[in-house]
Each structure stands twice: as structure tokens, then as C-alpha cells.
Design a protein around this motif. Structure first.
Motif, PDB file in Angstrom:
ATOM      1  N   ILE A  92      -5.912   6.733  -1.284  1.00 16.28           N
ATOM      2  CA  ILE A  92      -5.886   8.471  -0.851  1.00 16.28           C
ATOM      3  C   ILE A  92      -6.740   8.542   0.303  1.00 16.28           C
ATOM      4  CG2 ILE A  92      -6.574  10.393  -1.781  1.00 16.28           C
ATOM      5  CD1 ILE A  92      -5.520   9.616  -4.600  1.00 16.28           C
ATOM      6  N   LEU A  93      -6.239   8.940   1.213  1.00 10.11           N
ATOM      7  CA  LEU A  93      -7.089   9.247   2.492  1.00 10.11           C
ATOM      8  C   LEU A  93      -7.198  10.828   2.704  1.00 10.11           C
ATOM      9  CD1 LEU A  93      -4.591   7.106   4.831  1.00 10.11           C
ATOM     10  CD2 LEU A  93      -6.534   6.351   3.613  1.00 10.11           C
ATOM     11  N   GLY A  94      -8.287  11.301   2.252  1.00 12.89           N
ATOM     12  CA  GLY A  94      -8.715  12.710   2.256  1.00 12.89           C
ATOM     13  C   GLY A  94      -9.535  13.181   1.176  1.00 12.89           C
ATOM     14  N   ASP A  95      -9.841  14.393   1.269  1.00 12.90           N
ATOM     15  CA  ASP A  95     -10.849  15.106   0.104  1.00 12.90           C
ATOM     16  C   ASP A  95     -10.382  16.619  -0.082  1.00 12.90           C
ATOM     17  OD1 ASP A  95     -12.981  14.988  -1.224  1.00 12.90           O
ATOM     18  OD2 ASP A  95     -14.385  14.105   0.144  1.00 12.90           O
ATOM     19  N   GLY A  96     -11.016  16.895  -1.208  1.00 13.93           N
ATOM     20  CA  GLY A  96     -10.665  18.336  -1.625  1.00 13.93           C
ATOM     21  C   GLY A  96     -11.312  18.535  -3.045  1.00 13.93           C
ATOM     22  N   SER A  97     -10.987  19.582  -3.321  1.00 12.28           N
ATOM     23  CA  SER A  97     -11.739  20.345  -4.781  1.00 12.28           C
ATOM     24  C   SER A  97     -11.134  19.513  -6.021  1.00 12.28           C
ATOM     25  CB  SER A  97     -11.138  21.545  -4.984  1.00 12.28           C
ATOM     26  OG  SER A  97      -9.758  21.962  -4.969  1.00 12.28           O
ATOM     27  N   GLU A  98      -9.940  18.729  -5.804  1.00 17.63           N
ATOM     28  CA  GLU A  98      -9.308  18.004  -6.833  1.00 17.63           C
ATOM     29  C   GLU A  98      -9.781  16.462  -6.912  1.00 17.63           C
ATOM     30  OE1 GLU A  98      -7.140  19.079  -9.476  1.00 17.63           O
ATOM     31  OE2 GLU A  98      -8.160  21.075  -8.870  1.00 17.63           O
ATOM     32  N   ARG A  99     -10.681  16.164  -6.133  1.00 24.21           N
ATOM     33  CA  ARG A  99     -11.037  14.593  -6.239  1.00 24.21           C
ATOM     34  C   ARG A  99     -11.839  14.127  -7.400  1.00 24.21           C
ATOM     35  NH1 ARG A  99     -14.271  11.384  -1.400  1.00 24.21           N
ATOM     36  NH2 ARG A  99     -14.497   9.352  -2.770  1.00 24.21           N
ATOM     37  N   GLU A 100     -12.694  14.826  -8.135  1.00 28.39           N
ATOM     38  CA  GLU A 100     -13.135  14.368  -9.256  1.00 28.39           C
ATOM     39  C   GLU A 100     -12.177  14.333 -10.498  1.00 28.39           C
ATOM     40  OE1 GLU A 100     -16.019  12.931  -9.503  1.00 28.39           O
ATOM     41  OE2 GLU A 100     -15.950  13.039  -7.210  1.00 28.39           O
ATOM     42  N   ASN A 101     -11.348  15.357 -10.596  1.00 32.85           N
ATOM     43  CA  ASN A 101     -10.148  15.434 -11.461  1.00 32.85           C
ATOM     44  C   ASN A 101      -9.331  14.106 -11.331  1.00 32.85           C
ATOM     45  OD1 ASN A 101     -11.188  17.817 -12.638  1.00 32.85           O
ATOM     46  ND2 ASN A 101      -9.803  19.086 -11.242  1.00 32.85           N
ATOM     47  N   LEU A 102      -8.859  13.751  -9.994  1.00 27.14           N
ATOM     48  CA  LEU A 102      -7.975  12.594 -10.002  1.00 27.14           C
ATOM     49  C   LEU A 102      -8.779  11.346 -10.139  1.00 27.14           C
ATOM     50  CD1 LEU A 102      -6.585  13.878  -6.501  1.00 27.14           C
ATOM     51  CD2 LEU A 102      -5.441  13.627  -8.717  1.00 27.14           C
ATOM     52  N   LYS A 103      -9.876  11.201  -9.886  1.00 26.50           N
ATOM     53  CA  LYS A 103     -10.767   9.953 -10.208  1.00 26.50           C
ATOM     54  C   LYS A 103     -10.594   9.872 -11.822  1.00 26.50           C
ATOM     55  CE  LYS A 103     -14.106   9.294  -6.608  1.00 26.50           C
ATOM     56  NZ  LYS A 103     -15.542   9.076  -6.035  1.00 26.50           N
ATOM     57  N   ALA A 104     -10.846  11.012 -12.408  1.00 20.37           N
ATOM     58  CA  ALA A 104     -10.850  11.064 -13.888  1.00 20.37           C
ATOM     59  C   ALA A 104      -9.238  10.802 -14.428  1.00 20.37           C
ATOM     60  CB  ALA A 104     -11.297  12.195 -14.412  1.00 20.37           C
TER      61      ALA A 104
ATOM     62  N   TRP B 205       0.794  -1.027  -0.073  1.00 20.33           N
ATOM     63  CA  TRP B 205       0.022   0.037   0.061  1.00 20.33           C
ATOM     64  C   TRP B 205       0.847   1.197   0.153  1.00 20.33           C
ATOM     65  CZ3 TRP B 205      -4.641  -1.080   4.063  1.00 20.33           C
ATOM     66  CH2 TRP B 205      -5.343  -2.112   3.527  1.00 20.33           C
ATOM     67  N   VAL B 206       0.697   2.190  -1.072  1.00 21.45           N
ATOM     68  CA  VAL B 206       1.318   3.515  -1.119  1.00 21.45           C
ATOM     69  C   VAL B 206       0.250   4.409  -0.808  1.00 21.45           C
ATOM     70  CG1 VAL B 206       2.309   4.987  -2.616  1.00 21.45           C
ATOM     71  CG2 VAL B 206       2.852   2.532  -2.934  1.00 21.45           C
ATOM     72  N   SER B 207       0.485   5.215   0.254  1.00 20.76           N
ATOM     73  CA  SER B 207      -0.709   6.194   0.841  1.00 20.76           C
ATOM     74  C   SER B 207      -0.387   7.756   0.744  1.00 20.76           C
ATOM     75  CB  SER B 207      -0.904   5.477   2.090  1.00 20.76           C
ATOM     76  OG  SER B 207      -1.579   4.248   2.260  1.00 20.76           O
ATOM     77  N   TYR B 208      -1.518   8.437   0.431  1.00 18.06           N
ATOM     78  CA  TYR B 208      -1.189   9.789   0.659  1.00 18.06           C
ATOM     79  C   TYR B 208      -2.418  10.067   1.594  1.00 18.06           C
ATOM     80  CZ  TYR B 208      -2.229  14.676  -0.221  1.00 18.06           C
ATOM     81  OH  TYR B 208      -2.424  16.008  -0.118  1.00 18.06           O
TER      82      TYR B 208
END
Length: 407
Positions: free
Chosen positions: A262-274, A228-231
Motif C-alpha cells: 500500500i503506497l499512500g496515506d490518509g485517514s483510514e490508515r490505522e483502520n486498515l492496519k487493524a 506484489w499486489v499494489s495500491y
């Protein structure tokens, strides 16, 4: 009557009472000062910055807090970076000035910067009533804004007021505390010569971290053989997370057992999913987790990632203490000279150039294939956490500085 010295602490974004989200640096300091015999007023906004909602200040449950909480009314704003937030801070600056006009029987004021304009008004009040003024440099504004908005000439014009406000704050300071050497030295650059200063990392409480691991780690199912590589942290433009996602896609071609958490949330979440879908990376988005659960996930990980973009103004950020506490090797893309030197000198991780997905992939593969190296770096990480980031020890430097100013 009491002969206790009285201290006011001001911060904009604290986690209070039973709240889940928020900063805890100043909350911990307030508790520690109370334990050392001080009466503490904890002055903060009535707006919960992390959750973007107004607190019910009339019925607020402070739990068993040892200090007195005093709220300053602040207007609503919807995002971390928006015109409404700048206006909200402007309003708070005026209201906090009025507060100190009525309440100034303090022996010392301890103030977070940013917000710059709020800190400036508090500094003026400290000078007006001859109160020692300690500035805690927790971030650099407007330097941090340039990550999202850096337009030649225009940015200089727009951000000029922030520079002036910061300079005024540092010139009024009787002492500077920084969350890194870089931040402390930034304050000293504009401060009066010879004032005391300390570097005190944001850090954490290892006992709290370890308790979270003990309770929650057994509930986390990690398949045998997984790496597991974690941010952990905010998903915003300051963090080089798309590079991390692309690097993991490259790693997983030869090491499908490697999984990105990825442990967290923010404005870039949907961009990262894409981005993950586009490059075919296997990424688990867990959202924002309570601190005790986040600690458990980090403890079950094999590698942690401190991933910042090249122009990020951050130095030694809050999450570093938690990464080190987990006792895992760290891959770092921060360009902070101070932190890159620390990663190498203390031996707990590897520095990588930000934006270089192939370079990060090579480093990750090297660590995945060398378990003994991971173990050695993990041992160093935990040792550094215990020596330099554990608040019950490290924050005593701040207490001693305050004692020296108050007498």
C-alpha cells in the motif's frame, strides 16, 4: 509591450515549485500553454491543501516555472471533509472575485471545478469582463460527499447549495473539459447548447514516470518468487481498501508469496492496519512516497488495484495513468460504467464487484496463477498509457480548444 495572449488558470490544490505533494494537471497545462506562446498567470491558494499548511508566499521558491504564480489567501482547515474547509472556500470565493476586479486583462480564464463556489465567482468575473471561460471538471461535488455522509432528506438539504453552484458554473461556461466522459457530460448537462467540449484524462508524463523507474527500481529489493499486489493513492472512505485487505488474507492462504503493498496515506490508515491484523493479512504500509519512488514500486509490482467503494463518485482517477504506465494488469472495483467498459474493451484488467472480498480473491488467484495472462494485460496497459494518458500528446486537445476560443 507584448502581443501574446494572456491566460489565467485557477486551481485550488496544485503541487508547486519544490513541493512533494499535490496535483500536477494544471501545472503541466500552464507549462504547455507557455510553450505554445501564451503568457500564463497561475492563480491558486496560499494554503497547501495536501499538507494542510500555509505556504510562505513571501519567500516562495517557484523554481524554474515558466508562468507567474499568484496566491489567494485562504484560511486553515484541518481535514479534507470538515466545516472549516467549506468556510475556507467561501472566503477564497470572495477574495478571488476581488482579484479579478483588479486583474482582468486576460484573453481566457481556465478554471477547475470543484470548489463549486470559487468556480462560480470566477465565472461571474469572466462574464462581467467578457472573457472566455473554460471549466475543467475534475470531480463532482456534492456527489463525492455522499460517500461519507448520505442521510435521506438531510443530505439533500445540506448539499443543495453545491448543486446550485455547480449548475451556475456550467451555465456560464464557454467550453467544458472533463477528466472523463462522465465528468464532461455532467458539465454539458447544464451548459448552453453547442459549446465545445473535450475529455482529457488526468494522465501523466511517461518520460517522468520512466525516469523514476530507471533511477529507483534497482534500489527496491523484491524477493525471488514474490507476487506484489499494489495500491497507490489516498487511504480514505472513498476507496474499498478493507475489502482488498480481506481478499489478500484469503489469497495468502494458498499463495503466501502474494504480498500487498500500500503506497499512500490518509485517514483510514490505522483502520486498515487493524483490519490487516484482525484477518491475518500480510500488508506493507509504505506511506506517501515521492512520485519517482511510487513509479518504481508500481513497476516492480505484478498486479495493481483500483479499489473504490460502490457509491464513489470518482470516474477515471489520477492514479489510472500511473497504473497503466507501469504495464501491469489492473483489478478494478470502480462502479463507473465508463471505466468498467474501458477495462474490458481495452483488455488491461478485470472488473470486480466492490465489497466482495471472495470475488476479488478469486480474480487475484487466477492472475497469480497465469503469468502469460498477466503479461498480455500488462502490454495492453502500457499501450493504452502511451496512446491516451501521456500528457505531451493528450493535453494538446486542451490547447487546441483554447486556441479555438481565443482566435
Amino acid at each position: 509591450m507584448t502581443d501574446k495572449k494572456r491566460i489565467a488558470i485557477y486551481t485550488q490544490d496544485a503541487k508547486l515549485g519544490n513541493e512533494v505533494k499535490g496535483a500536477t494537471r494544471y501545472v503541466y497545462l500552464a507549462t504547455l500553454l507557455h510553450e505554445h506562446g501564451y503568457d500564463v498567470d497561475f492563480i491558486t491558494s496560499g494554503f497547501q491543501h495536501w499538507e494542510k499548511r500555509q505556504r510562505d508566499v513571501e519567500h516562495f521558491n517557484a523554481g524554474t516555472d515558466a508562468y507567474t504564480i499568484r496566491f489567494i489567501e485562504e484560511p486553515f482547515y484541518p481535514k479534507n471533509m470538515c466545516p472549516q474547509r467549506i468556510w475556507a472556500h467561501h472566503v477564497v470565493a470572495k477574495r478571488v472575485s476581488e482579484y479579478f476586479d483588479w486583474h482582468h486583462d486576460y484573453d481566457l480564464i481556465y478554471c477547475q471545478i470543484p470548489p463549486n463556489d470559487v468556480a462560480r465567482e470566477i465565472g461571474k468575473a469572466a462574464q462581467k469582463f467578457n472573457i472566455p471561460f473554460v471549466v475543467d471538471v475534475n470531480d463532482l461535488w456534492p456527489e463525492a460527499f455522499r460517500v461519507a455522509f448520505d442521510v435521506p432528506v438531510l443530505s439533500d438539504i445540506l448539499f443543495a447549495p453545491f448543486y446550485r453552484q455547480a449548475k451556475a458554473v456550467y451555465q456560464m461556461a464557454d467550453a467544458i473539459v472533463g477528466t472523463s466522459d462522465e465528468y464532461r457530460e455532467r458539465g454539458l448537462r447544464d451548459a448552453r447548447a453547442g459549446i465545445p467540449s473535450e475529455t482529457v484524462y488526468v494522465g501523466n508524463q511517461l518520460c517522468e514516470f520512466d525516469a523514476g523507474v530507471s533511477v529507483n527500481a534497482p534500489q527496491i529489493d523484491k524477493p525471488a518468487g514474490d507476487i506484489w499486489v499494489s495500491y497507490a493513492g489516498t487511504l480514505s472512505a472513498c476507496y474499498d481498501l478493507e475489502t482488498l485487505v480481506n481478499a489478500m488474507a484469503l489469497v495468502q492462504k494458498s499463495h503466501p508469496e502474494a504480498k500487498l503493498q500500500i503506497l499512500g496515506d490518509g485517514s483510514e490508515r490505522e483502520n486498515l492496519k487493524a483490519a490487516a491484523q484482525s484477518c491475518g493479512a500480510s500488508v506493507a504500509f509504505h506511506g506517501y512516497l515521492p512520485y519517482d519512488q511510487m513509479a518504481a514500486w508500481l513497476s516492480k509490482s505484478d498486479i495493481t488495484i483500483n479499489s473504490l467503494v460502490e457509491k464513489a463518485a470518482q470516474s477515471i482517477v489520477t492514479k489510472i495513468g500511473d497504473y497503466l504506465a507501469a504495464g501491469k494488469p489492473m483489478v478494478n472495483t470502480s462502479c463507473s460504467k465508463e471505466f468498467r467498459a474501458k477495462v474490458e474493451a481495452d483488455g488491461f484488467g478485470v472488473n470486480v464487484k466492490p465489497g466482495d472480498a471472495e470475488g476479488m480473491a478469486r480474480v487475484l488467484i487466477d492472475l497469480i496463477e497465469d503469468s502469460s495472462r498477466r503479461a498480455q494485460m500488462g502490454e495492453r496497459a502500457r499501450a493504452i498509457a502511451e496512446e491516451q494518458f501521456d500528457r505531451p500528446h493528450s493535453y494538446l486537445k486542451t490547447v487546441r480548444l483554447i486556441e479555438g476560443l481565443i482566435g
